[in-house]
Enzyme design. Structure first.
Site: not given
Ligand code: GLA
Ligand code: ZN
Length: 678
Positions: A150, A307
């Site tokens: 991210e 995710e």
């Molecule tokens: C992000 C991150 C993860 C985690 C999630 C929690 O997407 O990439 O490492 O912190 O949020 O929602």
């Protein structure tokens, strides 16, 4: 296919066995089998575990994890782990620490915390990626590379400021050009030496994050920071490619995340991946739009859902649990819109720190007898049954909504006409209308080839980049329908106004010019009064936020304002241009107007809904090898009847269905049939 090693929809997610003992990992292996999980994303935040100082690298623990996963025939999405730097590095090389918007030098802490222009960060991130690639290039279960995590956030440190000047020299060549692009004659800002230029933050030109004295400077700083982080990504990617050229490389994006120009990023990625975290009150059509945007980044190529939470998040103010069926429904929503993976954050809930209350496939209870695990396991089974059938199938939308990050920065940085104008919301209003009409829609960038579309909607296209207007003219001349709105065609890519009347370069194709822009107060409305009934549109509709006061040149007037000193002047126009039409909507209408309007526009072009379905039913189509897969998603909590027409096979039940069918609350159907000829 993302990677032919795993020719089905990948199922799994972030996995951190390094936070646990060996016995726990054994238990995980057992439970993953039960849940049909076949992919683990590992090493996302393990930099400090691998590296205790500049010289030592310890991969033994990762070797163990990877070989254990391989024994279970699990596939691995291998992260490079550079999303958070080790504490020793921050202590010894403070250049890795960012300077924030207020000008404060950060100390060690958090994550996504490295200055993108830090020589130390770049050096060690690149080294680490290279070592990982060298070590694991022949690991048979390696399915994809996951660079960092991210990417985001901006830095305002001295290194960034210096690199900003280098970036500017490359962009403008001379200070004369830069001064002209930024209009520095305003407020005595003429620069005579590159060294005089400073980063725009709360210490200089900006306040509140997006208020600025100089749009040109602030816009370029956003481009520069997005490019700086992209450089970091490319450094790691190139190291990986040296050793493992055949494995796809990605980094997880975040939908409409404001700070990075993902269209530019996607060009550097083999496959787009993203993290989907809607709040419980996010409209489902907004999530759909975000998926469509992620698909649009690479011109329709399937993407990875990297995710999502199986149940709850931890970082929203109120973290409601996904109701029974919702995780499955939202997973299929992603697949319907182009995802070839369904992956979670995370596979096992951690025991400490801020994400211990974030949902996971394996909850704190630690066994398989939970609602969340059961739902995950049921979905895992279904995805196994679906096999590879849907992989690589594409959208064949004939309607598109345009979105552009630089345009967004321009609109958000603008001082006036109204703080109520929110670009993403305006894009969503149009997208939502098409969504409610069940019109398959792509979300595309401003550089996309328009020739495959019949209807292109570009709300609030404030900033026109070179060549854009000509491409729109060609598209319309050849028979396309182009729709745009108020506050379009105002500036060039440097945020300098195109003189001679708005909407500047779009004036010819639209056949109008705009003389004034009026901003309405919150709750204040004008009226869109139809001159004649047009399909479902008749009478009048409220409009607000901004009202462009326009003059029709070659365009015909379809509706007029109902009030104020511009009562009776045009608010909706249609210009015939070559074989096609261009519409201008001079204010921000309500949903009823937009649905009627876009229904008419689509009908004129023969763009038909996928289904006629009641509210709460979402439809999306993927096609491949002459087959059409129509996803019918019931977002209602209650059973809903839908007429699906002729007989089709529901892939999830294996049964043939036709006519009026009842879909259970939060239920899903994937209807397979031969695709109609184009
Ligand atoms: C992000 C991150 C993860 C985690 C999630 C929690 O997407 O990439 O490492 O912190 O949020 O929602
Ligand atoms: Zn910096």
């Amino acid at each position: 296919m993302i990677n032919g090693k795993l020719p089905k929809i990948w199922y799994g997610g972030d996995y951190n066995p390094e936070q646990w003992d060996k016995a726990t990992m054994e238990e995980d292996m057992r439970m993953f089998k039960l849940a049909g999980i076949d992919v683990a994303t590992v090493n996302v935040f393990s930099w400090a575990k691998i590296q205790r100082d500049e010289e030592s690298y310890d991969f033994a623990w990762l070797d163990d994890i990877l070989s254990r996963l391989a024994e279970e025939n699990m596939f691995v999405c291998l992260a490079t782990g550079t999303g958070a730097h080790p504490a020793w590095m921050a202590r010894k090389y403070p250049d890795v620490l960012r300077v924030d918007y207020e000008g404060r030098k950060r100390k060690f802490g958090g994550r996504h915390n490295s200055c993108p222009n830090s020589p130390t960060y770049r050096k060690y991130a690149r080294l680490l990626a290279g070592k990982l690639a060298e070590r694991y290039k022949d690991y048979p279960q390696l399915a994809a590379w996951h660079v960092s995590n991210e990417y985001g956030g901006y830095c305002y440190c001295d290194n960034c400021e210096r690199q900003f000047r280098v970036w500017l020299r490359r962009r403008y060549g001379t200070l004369e050009k830069l001064n002209a692009a930024w209009n520095t004659a305003f407020w005595s800002h003429t620069f005579y030496d590159w060294e005089e230029i400073v980063a725009p933050n709360a210490l200089s030109e900006e306040w509140n994050g997006n208020r600025t004295n100089f749009q040109g400077i602030s816009l370029d700083y956003r481009r520069f920071q997005s490019d700086s982080l992209l450089e970091c990504y490319k450094l790691e990617r190139d190291e990986i490619k040296k050793h493992a050229p055949g494995i796809p490389v990605t980094t997880n994006l975040m939908g409409f995340y404001p700070q990075l120009d993902y269209f530019k990023w996607a060009r550097e990625m083999d496959v787009v991946s993203w993290d989907n975290y809607p709040a419980m009150d996010t409209p489902v059509s907004f999530t759909a739009m975000a998926h469509d945007l992620m698909r649009g980044l690479k011109h329709g190529q399937p993407f990875m859902l990297m995710e999502q939470t199986p149940s709850v998040q931890n970082w929203q103010p109120y973290n409601a649990a996904k109701r029974p069926g919702v995780m499955r429904l939202w997973s299929y929503q992603a697949v319907a819109r182009g995802a070839d993976t369904v992956m979670f954050f995370q596979l096992r809930r951690s025991v400490g720190a801020c994400e211990k209350f974030h949902g996971a496939v394996i909850e704190h209870a630690g066994h398989e007898f939970t609602r969340v695990f059961r739902e995950c396991a049921e979905l895992g089974k279904e995805l196994q049954q679906l096999g590879g059938r849907l992989l690589d199938s594409r959208s064949r939308a004939r309607a598109a909504v345009m979105y552009d990050w630089e345009n967004r920065w321009g609109v958000e940085l603008s001082s006036g006409p109204s703080i109520a104008l929110n670009y993403v919301d305006e894009v969503h209003k149009y997208y939502d209308a098409l969504y409610q009409l069940n019109i398959q829609t792509d979300v595309i960038g401003v550089e996309e080839d328009l020739s495959r579309y019949k209807v292109v909607v570009a709300p609030v296209m404030y900033m026109l980049k070179p060549g854009f207007a000509q491409r729109v003219e060609r598209f319309v001349a050849q028979g396309g329908t182009f729709v745009t709105t108020f506050f379009s065609g105002i500036v060039n890519e440097n945020d300098l106004v195109t003189l001679g009347g708005y909407p500047g370069e779009l004036r010819k194709v639209l056949g109008i010019w705009a003389e004034e822009i009026d901003a309405l107060l919150p709750g204040q409305h004008n009226e869109i009064v139809m001159k004649e009934n047009w399909g479902p549109l008749h009478g009048s509709y409220p409009c607000g936020i901004l009202c462009d006061i326009i003059h029709a040149e070659t365009a015909e007037v379809l509706a007029e304002y109902g009030a104020d000193y511009y009562e009776g002047s045009p608010v909706l126009t249609r210009n015939r241009f070559g074989q096609g039409r261009a519409y201008y909507v001079a204010s921000s209408p309500d949903a009823a107007f937009l649905q009627g309007f876009l229904a008419n526009v689509c009908e004129e072009q023969g763009v038909e809904p996928l289904l006629n379905a009641p509210a709460g039913i979402e439809t999306a189509e993927r096609v491949k090898d002459g087959s059409s897969f129509l996803f019918v998603l019931n977002h209602n909590a209650d059973e809903t009847a839908v007429d699906i027409g002729p007989r089709q096979r529901d892939l999830l039940t294996g049964r043939d269905v036709s006519g009026k069918v009842k879909i259970p609350g939060r239920g899903v159907m994937i209807l397979a049939r031969a695709a109609d000829p184009e």
